[in-house]
Motif scaffolding. Structure first.
Motif, PDB file in Angstrom:
ATOM      1  N   UNK A 137     -40.738 -81.903  -8.918  1.00 57.76           N
ATOM      2  CA  UNK A 137     -39.930 -82.105 -10.113  1.00 57.76           C
ATOM      3  C   UNK A 137     -38.536 -81.538  -9.896  1.00 57.76           C
ATOM      4  N   UNK A 138     -37.567 -82.100 -10.604  1.00 55.07           N
ATOM      5  CA  UNK A 138     -36.205 -81.572 -10.606  1.00 55.07           C
ATOM      6  C   UNK A 138     -35.889 -81.087 -12.007  1.00 55.07           C
ATOM      7  N   UNK A 139     -35.399 -79.860 -12.125  1.00 57.09           N
ATOM      8  CA  UNK A 139     -35.150 -79.283 -13.445  1.00 57.09           C
ATOM      9  C   UNK A 139     -34.106 -78.185 -13.363  1.00 57.09           C
ATOM     10  N   UNK A 140     -33.627 -77.753 -14.533  1.00 57.34           N
ATOM     11  CA  UNK A 140     -32.703 -76.624 -14.628  1.00 57.34           C
ATOM     12  C   UNK A 140     -33.483 -75.379 -15.024  1.00 57.34           C
ATOM     13  N   UNK A 141     -33.223 -74.280 -14.319  1.00 51.38           N
ATOM     14  CA  UNK A 141     -33.904 -73.014 -14.591  1.00 51.38           C
ATOM     15  C   UNK A 141     -32.851 -71.946 -14.869  1.00 51.38           C
ATOM     16  N   UNK A 142     -33.090 -71.130 -15.887  1.00 50.08           N
ATOM     17  CA  UNK A 142     -32.123 -70.113 -16.295  1.00 50.08           C
ATOM     18  C   UNK A 142     -31.980 -69.008 -15.247  1.00 50.08           C
ATOM     19  N   UNK A 143     -30.736 -68.499 -15.112  1.00 49.69           N
ATOM     20  CA  UNK A 143     -30.450 -67.370 -14.227  1.00 49.69           C
ATOM     21  C   UNK A 143     -30.416 -66.095 -15.065  1.00 49.69           C
ATOM     22  N   UNK A 144     -31.065 -65.048 -14.578  1.00 47.40           N
ATOM     23  CA  UNK A 144     -31.038 -63.744 -15.238  1.00 47.40           C
ATOM     24  C   UNK A 144     -30.474 -62.727 -14.248  1.00 47.40           C
ATOM     25  N   UNK A 145     -29.319 -62.151 -14.574  1.00 48.50           N
ATOM     26  CA  UNK A 145     -28.697 -61.157 -13.701  1.00 48.50           C
ATOM     27  C   UNK A 145     -29.307 -59.787 -13.983  1.00 48.50           C
ATOM     28  N   UNK A 146     -29.726 -59.102 -12.927  1.00 51.04           N
ATOM     29  CA  UNK A 146     -30.386 -57.807 -13.054  1.00 51.04           C
ATOM     30  C   UNK A 146     -29.544 -56.703 -12.414  1.00 51.04           C
ATOM     31  N   UNK A 147     -29.440 -55.562 -13.118  1.00 46.58           N
ATOM     32  CA  UNK A 147     -28.753 -54.404 -12.569  1.00 46.58           C
ATOM     33  C   UNK A 147     -27.289 -54.324 -12.963  1.00 46.58           C
ATOM     34  N   UNK A 148     -26.664 -53.193 -12.611  1.00 46.84           N
ATOM     35  CA  UNK A 148     -25.241 -52.969 -12.872  1.00 46.84           C
ATOM     36  C   UNK A 148     -24.497 -53.048 -11.543  1.00 46.84           C
ATOM     37  N   UNK A 149     -23.555 -53.970 -11.401  1.00 48.36           N
ATOM     38  CA  UNK A 149     -22.848 -54.143 -10.129  1.00 48.36           C
ATOM     39  C   UNK A 149     -22.082 -52.885  -9.709  1.00 48.36           C
TER      40      UNK A 149
END
Length: 210
Positions: A97-109
């Protein structure tokens, strides 16, 4: 990975706005099950049961009697409270399947912690390809090592087993930029210029007195 769940369905033959309203009042939601090689099937599903699946992060559902299906689209009302319609796509376990998946940024740069920068995220979802059994609920990206003015590219994201990223590796997902104080520029007004008034002289005819 998302959990496969079972949802009861009922085929329907009534269409149109009035039929859909009656269905929603009865706690049902109109839906369509489609596949690239078959004609679409019009069905109804339980509003309550489907929302329970959504709340658990379900993406692949075993539609009772129809097989596995992917939640392609959910149409909500203008307030985002009630589900108006659902589109399902029938899938096989060995069909990608082709789909869009959410990005979750983790941590403090590092650029934020050490240099007082600001993290800016430019991309919210990634387009991926995978089997139904490998669909990630989200893509978590560790940003603790991102430094000031050093963009985070898609190519920096670790590979996920069974998942293929379809966008270019050079795609910038986020960056830490320098936090600059706003410069307030005040316009100085020196004096006030009064409008020049040009008066027309009126000549009065004077009579010579003899």
């Amino acid at each position: 990975m998302s959990e496969e769940m079972v949802l009861k369905i009922q085929e329907r033959s009534d269409f149109g706005t009035r039929s859909s309203k009656r269905m929603r009042k009865a706690g049902q939601v109109p839906a369509v099950l489609s596949h690239k090689s078959d004609n679409p099937i019009h069905i109804s599903i339980s509003d309550h049961d489907f929302q329970m699946i959504l709340n658990k992060g379900g993406r692949i559902i075993n539609l009772e009697g129809a097989g596995n299906a992917f939640i392609k689209d959910v149409q909500w009302d203008h307030l985002g409270d009630k589900i108006l319609h659902v589109d399902f796509t029938k899938v096989a376990k060995d069909e990608k399947l082709t789909m869009d998946v959410a990005i979750v940024l983790k941590g403090i740069p590092a650029g934020v912690r050490e240099e007082g920068g600001t993290l800016d995220q430019f991309v919210q979802t990634l387009k991926v390809e995978c089997l139904p059994t490998s669909i990630p609920e989200s893509i978590e990206v560790d940003v603790t090592g991102v430094k000031l003015n050093a963009p985070l590219h898609l190519g920096d994201v670790p590979a996920i087993p069974g998942v293929t990223f379809l966008q270019e590796k050079e795609l910038v997902l986020a960056t830490v930029t320098e936090h600059r104080a706003e410069e307030i520029v005040e316009d100085e007004v020196s004096g006030s210029a009064e409008p020049e008034v040009i008066a027309k002289e009126k000549k009065e005819d004077s009579e010579d007195k003899k």
